[in-house]
Every structure is written in C-alpha cells, then in structure tokens.
Write a protein that holds these residues in place. Sequence first.
Motif, PDB file in Angstrom:
ATOM      1  N   CYS A 145      12.431   0.151  14.553  1.00 47.25           N
ATOM      2  CA  CYS A 145      12.675  -0.156  13.400  1.00 47.25           C
ATOM      3  C   CYS A 145      14.181   0.368  13.405  1.00 47.25           C
ATOM      4  O   CYS A 145      14.153   2.267  13.538  1.00 47.25           O
ATOM      5  N   ASP A 147      13.404  -5.451  10.597  1.00 46.99           N
ATOM      6  CA  ASP A 147      13.952  -5.362  12.299  1.00 46.99           C
ATOM      7  C   ASP A 147      12.364  -6.685  12.118  1.00 46.99           C
ATOM      8  O   ASP A 147      12.290  -7.372  10.971  1.00 46.99           O
ATOM      9  N   ASP A 178      21.026  -0.987  14.761  1.00 47.53           N
ATOM     10  CA  ASP A 178      20.427  -1.501  16.133  1.00 47.53           C
ATOM     11  C   ASP A 178      20.580  -0.714  17.465  1.00 47.53           C
ATOM     12  O   ASP A 178      19.753  -0.242  18.700  1.00 47.53           O
TER      13      ASP A 178
END
Length: 303
Positions: free
Chosen positions: A149, A51, A155
Amino acid sequence: MCDQRVGELILLDSMFPKQCQWDDPSVGQAVSEQDYEFVYGKALEFTFQCDKHLDIICTLGVDYPKTTTLSGNGIHVHCRVLDGRLSNSVQKTLNDRVGDYLSSSNNGSTDTDTGLDYDIISVIQKIQELWTDLDSIKLLANNTSSYNCPANGGDHASNDTNQTLGGNNNDDDVEDRDAGISRYWIYSHHIKSTKKRQLIIDLARELHLTGFTCVGKPGFICVEGGHRYCEQFWQQIRSLSWQRITLIDTERHLPTAPGGSSDGCGLAFVDYHELADTAHMFRLLEANKCDSVVKNFLGFTTN
C-alpha cells in the motif's frame, strides 16, 4: 474559465499513475491530455485504487474547492475494503477515522482566498496513512508477501522502499546500499509545465535535496543529497508524463564530513532552485566545477 478540480486531478494522476478510474471517460481524457481548460459542469466522480485491498470512492461537488464541507457540494469519500479476509469492522473503522479527520480539519465552507484546510490530494494521502496504521492491516501485510500500500509518495516510491527492505537483505546490507551522498543528473526533452516545475521544486525540498531545474528545451535536473532520497526523487519524477526523460548519470559516494554527516561536504549547491535557461546552467556548473557530465552528454569537448 478553467475547472480547478481537473487541475488537481491532473496532479493527482501524475503523482499516482494508473491508480485513478474515472466514472466519465471525458474526465479521464482531459486528465490524460493534461487539458487544464476542460470544464466539467457537474459532480465529478472517480475511484482511487490505493492497492488491491482498498478502493477510495471520491466525489468532488460543483462547489469544490470553494467549499470542502461534507454536507455541502464539496468532497465526499468512501473507503471500500476489497479483501474478504477482513471483517466489515475494518471498513467501518477506516471510514469513521476518515470522517473524524475531515470534520476536525474543516467545520464548514472555506473561501479560496483564505485557503482550504485540505484538498482531495491531501485527503487521499491521509487515508493511505490511516489505512497502513490499522493493526489488522499490518497483520495481513505480515502474512501476505504481495501486500503493498503506497503511502505519501506514490506507487513508485513505495515499490522502491519494498525493494530496499524486502528479500533476504539484512540491516547492514540496506544501510550500506543507502548510505552516502549522491548526485543524480536527469535530462528531459523539455520542462515547461508550471505545475510540473513546482512539483519538482517541492519534492526536492521535501527530500532535503539541493540542485536545480533548468527549464526550457532541453531541460535538465540535478539533485544531490542522501542516496535513498535521490533515488526516491528520480522514481517519483520519472512517473510523471514526459515526452522523454532520462537519468544520464549518477555520482555515488560523494565526500562527507567526519562521522558520516554531509554538512555541505561534497555538495556543489547550497539549495534547490530553478534556472531560466542553459546559459545560466552552464555558468553555475562551471563556477562549481561540475559541468563535465552535461557537456559530455551534449557532445561538448571538455578539458
């Protein structure tokens, strides 16, 4: 002779799109083009962006995956904390925990015939877990609304979770939206890649979804089960590299057993499996009386 490191990185890139930065552009091109025949004759280096607060610097030696030992030509990883508000002790603690994990998982060379104790994908996923487990990171997350994160799912899955849990929604809103049994129908221009097909099957079974993959051209995927898991499946699958993929229909609030348990009620399939062609698919759908969605999508007349 193919380079197994490249094959693993192609899978890693499909799981976490746009989170890898390749030191050598030729490696990036091979991964982008899913060139499984590409051979790289030296240590392969890249940076995984967990991240905006953490980078994972990775090196895969020329002997990987024949050995994963840190002292040999296997895996080497280093976690680099990018946020200046975090002390150096956070980075040291994280790297120490990663080192402990690698040491406990593999104390030396492991022959590929017997299987590795870990690979680069599992190492990165473990680092994500360790990163989110640190108390100081949790404190930062509470004070930084943009913090995100991803953990064990990429993601897209994490963003979907944030959308579910974020904002002003209360627990009742979340429960109402995510409750119930759903069925997702997905069309793809084609489904042929062996690795992608296995990834689909593994993900469906991991999320306890039933349904099928119909391989070939065109390709179809059907999953059914808990709504949030169907949505997580779709978000992760759509993030892979496709010529074309479309969610053609969703069926929400399928019947459940008393007390809210699925217990097979409302589910058309008993497990998740792969079908060889559309002829097998239509026989299965007709037998389960759920063929209208696909037939309508293809322009067939249904009674």
